[in-house]
Design a protein around this motif. Structure first.
Motif, PDB file in Angstrom:
ATOM      1  N   LEU A  67     -10.430  -6.143   6.377  1.00 29.71           N
ATOM      2  CA  LEU A  67     -11.286  -5.421   5.425  1.00 29.71           C
ATOM      3  C   LEU A  67     -12.182  -4.426   6.151  1.00 29.71           C
ATOM      4  N   ASN A  68     -12.649  -4.804   7.323  1.00 30.13           N
ATOM      5  CA  ASN A  68     -13.511  -3.919   8.098  1.00 30.13           C
ATOM      6  C   ASN A  68     -12.772  -2.671   8.572  1.00 30.13           C
ATOM      7  N   ASN A  69     -11.453  -2.830   8.786  1.00 35.25           N
ATOM      8  CA  ASN A  69     -10.639  -1.718   9.298  1.00 35.25           C
ATOM      9  C   ASN A  69      -9.955  -0.921   8.199  1.00 35.25           C
ATOM     10  N   ALA A  70      -9.932  -1.475   6.973  1.00 34.35           N
ATOM     11  CA  ALA A  70      -9.252  -0.786   5.860  1.00 34.35           C
ATOM     12  C   ALA A  70      -9.992   0.509   5.527  1.00 34.35           C
ATOM     13  N   ASN A  71      -9.212   1.572   5.297  1.00 32.55           N
ATOM     14  CA  ASN A  71      -9.827   2.883   5.093  1.00 32.55           C
ATOM     15  C   ASN A  71      -9.757   3.397   3.663  1.00 32.55           C
ATOM     16  N   ASN A  72      -9.308   2.551   2.733  1.00 35.95           N
ATOM     17  CA  ASN A  72      -9.348   2.986   1.332  1.00 35.95           C
ATOM     18  C   ASN A  72      -9.510   1.772   0.417  1.00 35.95           C
ATOM     19  N   ALA A  73      -9.918   2.036  -0.822  1.00 33.42           N
ATOM     20  CA  ALA A  73     -10.261   0.986  -1.775  1.00 33.42           C
ATOM     21  C   ALA A  73      -9.067   0.129  -2.150  1.00 33.42           C
ATOM     22  N   ILE A  74      -7.879   0.747  -2.232  1.00 31.37           N
ATOM     23  CA  ILE A  74      -6.678  -0.004  -2.639  1.00 31.37           C
ATOM     24  C   ILE A  74      -6.346  -1.072  -1.600  1.00 31.37           C
ATOM     25  N   LYS A  75      -6.381  -0.705  -0.329  1.00 33.96           N
ATOM     26  CA  LYS A  75      -6.094  -1.672   0.739  1.00 33.96           C
ATOM     27  C   LYS A  75      -7.106  -2.820   0.714  1.00 33.96           C
ATOM     28  N   LYS A  76      -8.361  -2.475   0.482  1.00 33.44           N
ATOM     29  CA  LYS A  76      -9.397  -3.511   0.446  1.00 33.44           C
ATOM     30  C   LYS A  76      -9.167  -4.480  -0.705  1.00 33.44           C
ATOM     31  N   LYS A  77      -8.767  -3.954  -1.866  1.00 38.40           N
ATOM     32  CA  LYS A  77      -8.505  -4.830  -3.008  1.00 38.40           C
ATOM     33  C   LYS A  77      -7.304  -5.732  -2.749  1.00 38.40           C
ATOM     34  N   ILE A  78      -6.282  -5.189  -2.112  1.00 37.69           N
ATOM     35  CA  ILE A  78      -5.094  -5.995  -1.780  1.00 37.69           C
ATOM     36  C   ILE A  78      -5.486  -7.133  -0.835  1.00 37.69           C
ATOM     37  N   LEU A  79      -6.289  -6.803   0.173  1.00 36.41           N
ATOM     38  CA  LEU A  79      -6.721  -7.824   1.134  1.00 36.41           C
ATOM     39  C   LEU A  79      -7.575  -8.895   0.454  1.00 36.41           C
ATOM     40  N   LEU A  80      -8.475  -8.462  -0.423  1.00 32.57           N
ATOM     41  CA  LEU A  80      -9.305  -9.431  -1.140  1.00 32.57           C
ATOM     42  C   LEU A  80      -8.438 -10.362  -1.969  1.00 32.57           C
TER      43      LEU A  80
END
Length: 482
Positions: A67-80
């Motif tokens: 999450l700290n390295n993700a650079n966009n909102a979509i990637k962060k939501k997928i990780l969450l």
């Protein structure tokens, strides 16, 4: 490993000595010892389920870094959602698989169809609901930007598995507990004394109040069809103090033990049976769970903002989910729904925040109005606890029906009645001490005769003596099943 067992009485001093005498200047070694001790503590019950804690730890540690390295909102939501799916997936399978399967089977059978599916003989891992919510708080807070992810795997593993509160809470937030594993801890004598005092009171609540009340409540609930209304009411009363002594006792022991190791855990109970309405009760009962649902479910749904319909919807969602969190049985869902019904009028009339102070603050005695408010709230709580304790909804309804069958009101008469009278007086003692200490973090934090050392130690010895004299049949902590 039970707090009130000989195993724990040996385990705790050994870990304490290693922690403060062998590793006192080595932070990483202290944290590693906590991880090892926590895994031993949990594995004492069933070592096979250590893999679940380890897997959740690895997943959420990795998700936090990603999450700290993700650079966009979509990637962060997928990780969450990876974290949520893994954690709630384990929880759903072990805790709710058979519940959903049985209810689907019953639904299909109602319409004349037979669903060919077999229940599984699943062992529910102790405390899975607690450590699942604890580790979820980490990934959610990292996702929201409220917490920087840790790169120290040992510290994170210690946070997830911290043995004092691993199996029955308090459910700690990563923002509060995790940073404590980064700091060098020094032994604090005053904190250790406070912790020992809180452990003592927690053991009293568990051994004397909860375990003895369980014997009486079990006899009455298990044979409720043969008892009169007053006897059934007595059974509900003793279960009310069983669950309080059991769960708040666990929390006291957990918080006190944490203080011995230099940690601060959140307060989980604030004298809930002195509440003047149901809203106040839920601010004082199982605080770590109530605030978890408030911050991670209720507020994202809109909370009490919006129109009447949204307030009603969100109130029922939070209470029904809270009930379902407690167990895979319709009794818990009805219990949650009943508390929502209690709470809703206060919310709609904007009276749910009326009682945010301590009852009769600075006074010895409450006012008649406060006594009436506390008494009515307590009776509503006792009624709701019947659903929590009953085997099923039918049992709960018949139990309540028996209480209100006034034609069957006779003098209470059951096998444990003499025992019940003694335990009743001990409950009065509990209530008296907690009333005196209600303005403090826990009842014995500042006992009123503290300046007199002989009286203070005499009181401690009396509490210990009561534990030896009135040791009930050892009962597993109720919340282990959740």
């Amino acid at each position: 490993m039970l707090f009130n067992s000989l195993d724990f009485a040996i385990f705790l001093p050994v870990v304490f000595v290693l922690y403060w005498f062998l590793f006192r200047t080595k932070l990483q070694a202290q944290n590693l010892l906590i991880v090892a001790a926590s895994y031993l503590f949990y594995g004492w019950w069933d070592y096979r389920f250590l893999s679940l804690i380890l897997f959740s730890t690895i997943v959420d540690y990795g998700v936090g870094l990603a999450l700290n390295n993700a650079n966009n909102a979509i990637k962060k939501k997928i990780l969450l959602w990876i974290s949520i799916s893994v954690n709630l997936g384990f929880l759903g399978f072990f805790k709710y698989y058979n519940f959903f399967l049985d209810n689907f089977h019953n639904a299909f059978s109602f319409f004349g169809y037979q669903l060919n599916a077999n229940s599984l003989n699943i062992i529910l891992p102790v405390g899975i609901s607690f450590y699942t919510f604890q580790t979820l708080s980490y990934t959610i807070d990292v996702y929201r930007g409220n917490l920087k992810p840790t790169r120290n795997f040992i510290s994170f593993a210690a946070f997830v598995s911290f043995f004092p509160q691993l199996v029955a809470g308090p459910i700690e937030r990563a923002t509060h507990l995790l940073p404590q594993f980064y700091k060098i801890r020094k032994f604090d004598y005053t904190l250790a004394v406070l912790g020992s005092r809180q452990i003592l009171w927690g053991l009293f609540k568990k051994i004397v109040i909860a375990d003895n009340s369980a014997e009486i409540a079990n006899q009455i609930f298990n044979n409720s069809d043969v008892y009169s209304g007053p006897t059934l009411l007595i059974g509900a009363f003793f279960f009310t103090f069983q669950i309080y002594g059991d769960f708040s006792g666990y929390s006291d022991i957990a918080i006190g033990t944490s203080r011995l190791f230099g940690f601060d855990l959140m307060k989980n109970f604030a004298y809930p049976y002195f509440s003047r309405d149901i809203a106040e009760f839920w601010r004082r009962w199982h605080i770590s769970l109530s605030t978890w649902f408030r911050d991670y479910l209720y507020i994202p749904l809109g909370g009490s903002r919006g129109g009447t319909w949204l307030k009603v919807r969100n109130t029922f969602i939070i209470f029904l989910v809270s009930g379902f969190w407690h167990g895979a049985n319709w009794t818990f869902i009805v219990w949650g729904g009943l508390n929502a019904i209690y709470f809703l009028p206060l919310l709609l009339l904007k009276r749910n925040r009326v009682h945010t102070d301590v009852v009769a603050e600075g006074k010895i005695f409450p006012s008649p109005r406060e006594i009436l408010a506390m008494g009515s709230t307590f009776l509503l709580t006792v009624l709701a606890w019947i659903f929590f304790r009953a085997e099923n909804v039918t049992h709960a309804l018949s139990y309540i029906g028996g209480i209100f069958e006034f034609s069957n009101w006779t003098v209470p008469d059951f096998t444990e009645i003499n025992h019940a009278v003694i335990i009743f007086y001990l409950i009065i003692f509990l209530v008296f001490i907690e009333w005196l200490g209600r303005e403090n973090e826990f009842a014995l934090e500042k006992i009123h005769f503290a300046p007199y050392r002989s009286l203070r130690w005499g009181f401690y010895m009396a509490v210990i003596l009561l534990m030896f004299i009135y040791t009930g049949n050892q009962q597993q902590f109720i919340y282990f099943q959740f």
